[in-house]
Design a protein around this motif. Sequence first.
Motif, PDB file in Angstrom:
ATOM      1  N   ALA A  15      47.080 -46.804  36.419  1.00  0.00           N
ATOM      2  CA  ALA A  15      48.451 -47.109  36.001  1.00  0.00           C
ATOM      3  C   ALA A  15      49.496 -46.417  36.871  1.00  0.00           C
ATOM      4  O   ALA A  15      50.511 -47.020  37.220  1.00  0.00           O
ATOM      5  N   ILE A  16      49.241 -45.149  37.250  1.00  0.00           N
ATOM      6  CA  ILE A  16      50.274 -44.422  38.008  1.00  0.00           C
ATOM      7  C   ILE A  16      50.442 -44.990  39.425  1.00  0.00           C
ATOM      8  O   ILE A  16      51.564 -45.348  39.800  1.00  0.00           O
ATOM      9  N   PRO A  17      49.352 -45.141  40.210  1.00  0.00           N
ATOM     10  CA  PRO A  17      49.580 -45.742  41.541  1.00  0.00           C
ATOM     11  C   PRO A  17      50.178 -47.150  41.450  1.00  0.00           C
ATOM     12  O   PRO A  17      51.039 -47.524  42.269  1.00  0.00           O
ATOM     13  N   TYR A  18      49.785 -47.898  40.435  1.00  0.00           N
ATOM     14  CA  TYR A  18      50.337 -49.249  40.280  1.00  0.00           C
ATOM     15  C   TYR A  18      51.839 -49.182  39.983  1.00  0.00           C
ATOM     16  O   TYR A  18      52.639 -49.917  40.562  1.00  0.00           O
ATOM     17  N   ALA A  19      52.232 -48.264  39.090  1.00  0.00           N
ATOM     18  CA  ALA A  19      53.655 -48.130  38.732  1.00  0.00           C
ATOM     19  C   ALA A  19      54.465 -47.690  39.950  1.00  0.00           C
ATOM     20  O   ALA A  19      55.581 -48.177  40.180  1.00  0.00           O
ATOM     21  N   VAL A  20      53.899 -46.759  40.737  1.00  0.00           N
ATOM     22  CA  VAL A  20      54.609 -46.276  41.931  1.00  0.00           C
ATOM     23  C   VAL A  20      54.894 -47.445  42.877  1.00  0.00           C
ATOM     24  O   VAL A  20      56.004 -47.601  43.397  1.00  0.00           O
ATOM     25  N   LYS A  21      53.885 -48.315  43.053  1.00  0.00           N
ATOM     26  CA  LYS A  21      54.066 -49.448  43.988  1.00  0.00           C
ATOM     27  C   LYS A  21      54.992 -50.511  43.417  1.00  0.00           C
ATOM     28  O   LYS A  21      55.889 -50.996  44.090  1.00  0.00           O
ATOM     29  N   THR A  22      54.763 -50.897  42.170  1.00  0.00           N
ATOM     30  CA  THR A  22      55.492 -52.063  41.660  1.00  0.00           C
ATOM     31  C   THR A  22      56.883 -51.707  41.122  1.00  0.00           C
ATOM     32  O   THR A  22      57.784 -52.543  41.148  1.00  0.00           O
ATOM     33  N   LEU A  23      57.068 -50.493  40.642  1.00  0.00           N
ATOM     34  CA  LEU A  23      58.397 -50.125  40.113  1.00  0.00           C
ATOM     35  C   LEU A  23      59.239 -49.415  41.174  1.00  0.00           C
ATOM     36  O   LEU A  23      60.409 -49.110  40.945  1.00  0.00           O
ATOM     37  N   GLY A  24      58.614 -49.121  42.319  1.00  0.00           N
ATOM     38  CA  GLY A  24      59.355 -48.487  43.407  1.00  0.00           C
ATOM     39  C   GLY A  24      59.815 -47.082  43.068  1.00  0.00           C
ATOM     40  O   GLY A  24      60.903 -46.647  43.470  1.00  0.00           O
ATOM     41  N   ILE A  25      59.007 -46.342  42.320  1.00  0.00           N
ATOM     42  CA  ILE A  25      59.384 -44.962  41.972  1.00  0.00           C
ATOM     43  C   ILE A  25      58.428 -43.997  42.665  1.00  0.00           C
ATOM     44  O   ILE A  25      57.347 -44.390  43.097  1.00  0.00           O
ATOM     45  N   THR A  26      58.851 -42.750  42.758  1.00  0.00           N
ATOM     46  CA  THR A  26      57.973 -41.746  43.365  1.00  0.00           C
ATOM     47  C   THR A  26      56.941 -41.300  42.327  1.00  0.00           C
ATOM     48  O   THR A  26      57.106 -41.534  41.121  1.00  0.00           O
ATOM     49  N   ILE A  27      55.931 -40.628  42.811  1.00  0.00           N
ATOM     50  CA  ILE A  27      54.902 -40.130  41.890  1.00  0.00           C
ATOM     51  C   ILE A  27      55.504 -39.081  40.951  1.00  0.00           C
ATOM     52  O   ILE A  27      55.166 -39.022  39.765  1.00  0.00           O
ATOM     53  N   GLU A  28      56.446 -38.290  41.473  1.00  0.00           N
ATOM     54  CA  GLU A  28      57.095 -37.267  40.627  1.00  0.00           C
ATOM     55  C   GLU A  28      57.899 -37.941  39.514  1.00  0.00           C
ATOM     56  O   GLU A  28      57.910 -37.488  38.375  1.00  0.00           O
ATOM     57  N   GLU A  29      58.577 -39.054  39.875  1.00  0.00           N
ATOM     58  CA  GLU A  29      59.362 -39.758  38.865  1.00  0.00           C
ATOM     59  C   GLU A  29      58.428 -40.404  37.830  1.00  0.00           C
ATOM     60  O   GLU A  29      58.724 -40.414  36.625  1.00  0.00           O
ATOM     61  N   ALA A  30      57.293 -40.904  38.304  1.00  0.00           N
ATOM     62  CA  ALA A  30      56.320 -41.481  37.356  1.00  0.00           C
ATOM     63  C   ALA A  30      55.854 -40.394  36.394  1.00  0.00           C
ATOM     64  O   ALA A  30      55.790 -40.608  35.172  1.00  0.00           O
ATOM     65  N   GLN A  31      55.556 -39.212  36.927  1.00  0.00           N
ATOM     66  CA  GLN A  31      55.119 -38.095  36.063  1.00  0.00           C
ATOM     67  C   GLN A  31      56.218 -37.716  35.077  1.00  0.00           C
ATOM     68  O   GLN A  31      55.955 -37.462  33.907  1.00  0.00           O
ATOM     69  N   ARG A  32      57.457 -37.684  35.574  1.00  0.00           N
ATOM     70  CA  ARG A  32      58.572 -37.321  34.693  1.00  0.00           C
ATOM     71  C   ARG A  32      58.692 -38.328  33.551  1.00  0.00           C
ATOM     72  O   ARG A  32      58.801 -37.955  32.388  1.00  0.00           O
ATOM     73  N   GLN A  33      58.633 -39.608  33.905  1.00  0.00           N
ATOM     74  CA  GLN A  33      58.791 -40.623  32.860  1.00  0.00           C
ATOM     75  C   GLN A  33      57.642 -40.556  31.855  1.00  0.00           C
ATOM     76  O   GLN A  33      57.849 -40.725  30.660  1.00  0.00           O
ATOM     77  N   LEU A  34      56.422 -40.291  32.365  1.00  0.00           N
ATOM     78  CA  LEU A  34      55.276 -40.255  31.449  1.00  0.00           C
ATOM     79  C   LEU A  34      55.290 -39.012  30.564  1.00  0.00           C
ATOM     80  O   LEU A  34      54.637 -38.988  29.522  1.00  0.00           O
ATOM     81  N   SER A  35      56.018 -37.974  30.995  1.00  0.00           N
ATOM     82  CA  SER A  35      56.049 -36.786  30.146  1.00  0.00           C
ATOM     83  C   SER A  35      57.350 -36.651  29.353  1.00  0.00           C
ATOM     84  O   SER A  35      57.399 -35.931  28.364  1.00  0.00           O
ATOM     85  N   LYS A  36      58.385 -37.401  29.757  1.00  0.00           N
ATOM     86  CA  LYS A  36      59.668 -37.259  29.041  1.00  0.00           C
ATOM     87  C   LYS A  36      60.117 -38.537  28.332  1.00  0.00           C
ATOM     88  O   LYS A  36      60.863 -38.482  27.360  1.00  0.00           O
ATOM     89  N   GLU A  37      59.682 -39.683  28.843  1.00  0.00           N
ATOM     90  CA  GLU A  37      60.218 -40.945  28.313  1.00  0.00           C
ATOM     91  C   GLU A  37      59.134 -41.791  27.668  1.00  0.00           C
ATOM     92  O   GLU A  37      59.360 -42.959  27.358  1.00  0.00           O
ATOM     93  N   ALA A  38      57.950 -41.226  27.524  1.00  0.00           N
ATOM     94  CA  ALA A  38      56.819 -42.042  27.068  1.00  0.00           C
ATOM     95  C   ALA A  38      56.439 -41.656  25.632  1.00  0.00           C
ATOM     96  O   ALA A  38      57.283 -41.226  24.851  1.00  0.00           O
ATOM     97  N   GLY A  39      55.193 -41.815  25.275  1.00  0.00           N
ATOM     98  CA  GLY A  39      54.720 -41.435  23.937  1.00  0.00           C
ATOM     99  C   GLY A  39      55.476 -42.172  22.846  1.00  0.00           C
ATOM    100  O   GLY A  39      55.883 -43.324  23.005  1.00  0.00           O
ATOM    101  N   LEU A  40      55.704 -41.487  21.745  1.00  0.00           N
ATOM    102  CA  LEU A  40      56.384 -42.115  20.599  1.00  0.00           C
ATOM    103  C   LEU A  40      57.795 -42.557  20.975  1.00  0.00           C
ATOM    104  O   LEU A  40      58.279 -43.596  20.527  1.00  0.00           O
ATOM    105  N   LYS A  41      58.432 -41.750  21.837  1.00  0.00           N
ATOM    106  CA  LYS A  41      59.792 -42.097  22.263  1.00  0.00           C
ATOM    107  C   LYS A  41      59.783 -43.407  23.053  1.00  0.00           C
ATOM    108  O   LYS A  41      60.601 -44.304  22.807  1.00  0.00           O
ATOM    109  N   GLY A  42      58.863 -43.507  24.001  1.00  0.00           N
ATOM    110  CA  GLY A  42      58.789 -44.708  24.830  1.00  0.00           C
ATOM    111  C   GLY A  42      58.435 -45.942  24.018  1.00  0.00           C
ATOM    112  O   GLY A  42      59.034 -47.005  24.195  1.00  0.00           O
ATOM    113  N   LEU A  43      57.474 -45.790  23.124  1.00  0.00           N
ATOM    114  CA  LEU A  43      57.027 -46.943  22.339  1.00  0.00           C
ATOM    115  C   LEU A  43      58.101 -47.401  21.361  1.00  0.00           C
ATOM    116  O   LEU A  43      58.325 -48.600  21.192  1.00  0.00           O
TER     117      LEU A  43
END
Length: 397
Positions: free
Chosen positions: A244-272
């Motif tokens: 999921a992370i390499p795919y998101a980096v390629k298709t959403l055009g975000i950096t790996i750090e931004e992917a990590q940030r979103q998965l730890s700050k914008e995801a989980g119950l908040k994201g859903l």
Amino acid sequence: MKILVANLGSTSLKWRLFDCSNNAERLLHKGGFERVTDYPKAIEDCLAALKAAGVITNESELAAVGFKTVIAKDVTGCVRLDERVLSAMAAYNGLAPAHNPPYITGIKLFAQRMPTVPLIGLFETAFYQFAPEAMTRYAVPAAWHAAGIRRWSFHGASHKFVAERSAELLGRHDVAERVRRLYLDGGKSSLNGAAPLRVISCHLGGSSSITGILNGAAIGSSMGMSPQSGLPQNNRVGDLDAEAIPYAVKTLGITIEEAQRQLSKEAGLKGLSGLSNDMREIAEAAAKGDAGAKLALDHFVSSARHWIGAFFLELNGADAIVFTAGIGENQADIRAAICANLEGLGIKLDLAKNAATRATETVISTPDSAVKILVVPTNEELVVARETKRLLEHSAH
Ligand code: ADP
């Protein structure tokens, strides 16, 4: 014996002072500071607060300071926080970036401020050190495993508290004693042929994990290499496919750090839910028909059942399912949803008792339920104080 338990965040310091003399344990004081910018001053202010409250007159009265440390390379259990252990923690900063660096900094400051007081860490990974290897491995190449990529699992202090207390409540004092001795004798004490005790501990809170416990020792957990796995957490993703992370980096055009940030700050119950990271607000919105909130709730419940089911099978059934932490202790509707339609497995919730139970030790299953369902409020700081005391007494002999 006075033991200070210090909880160190990057900008917070919270503490509890316990008197662990003889067999009684008393909470003497608790307090904390948020938005700390000057850590040495915060430690000074903590000591001043303890003196002002009259619970110590001098820091030399502290038998030890205990810390709920998270993870270190090749070190776990309850140990003295010397240079070797601090280096082992630093070696795994990358696995616990929010926790290890502030702990290392804070522990060094405590060591400077009170050089004669023993500083002791109970690692969150400690409770899993006796789990079968197959339950702790990922199917990765050997070099990945050697680099620390394995299921470490966390919330060890809380699940250990549940292991001991649930054994007491179930009348299994032999197992409770085994839990107390776990880090002293390496889980080697035998139960002399007594029936096994199988407990599934559900720590459901801001972050959540489910642990299978056999005879007081963990056999596995829903958490993995980091607390970013297992159940959906407040802002953190929970289980996610490795692609999921390499795919998101390629298709959403975000950096790996931004992917990590979103998965730890914008995801989980908040994201859903698209609404909140707080289960109270999610449950209220779901009751009013909010679709995102209902999805988050359903996903959480389904994930909890998934992991309970996994350990139910591994343990060949269960004597008890235990709910603890903010959601597990307080949210009866979520407990009811998790335990719904399991009569075929001998799991029967007493709906009225469940609805009436909030943050108190209670059996909430029906009398004819083969599996007891319990609410056991957790006390992680007390576990740190207990293990700190055991280590001090053990090393004195
Ligand atoms: P943490 O994991 O950060 O220590 P908690 O164990 O307090 O946090 O869990 C926080 C979660 O528990 C939140 O989703 C919150 O909605 C829920 N929670 C905490 N206290 C209560 C309460 N008194 N009533 C209902 N829900 C609660």
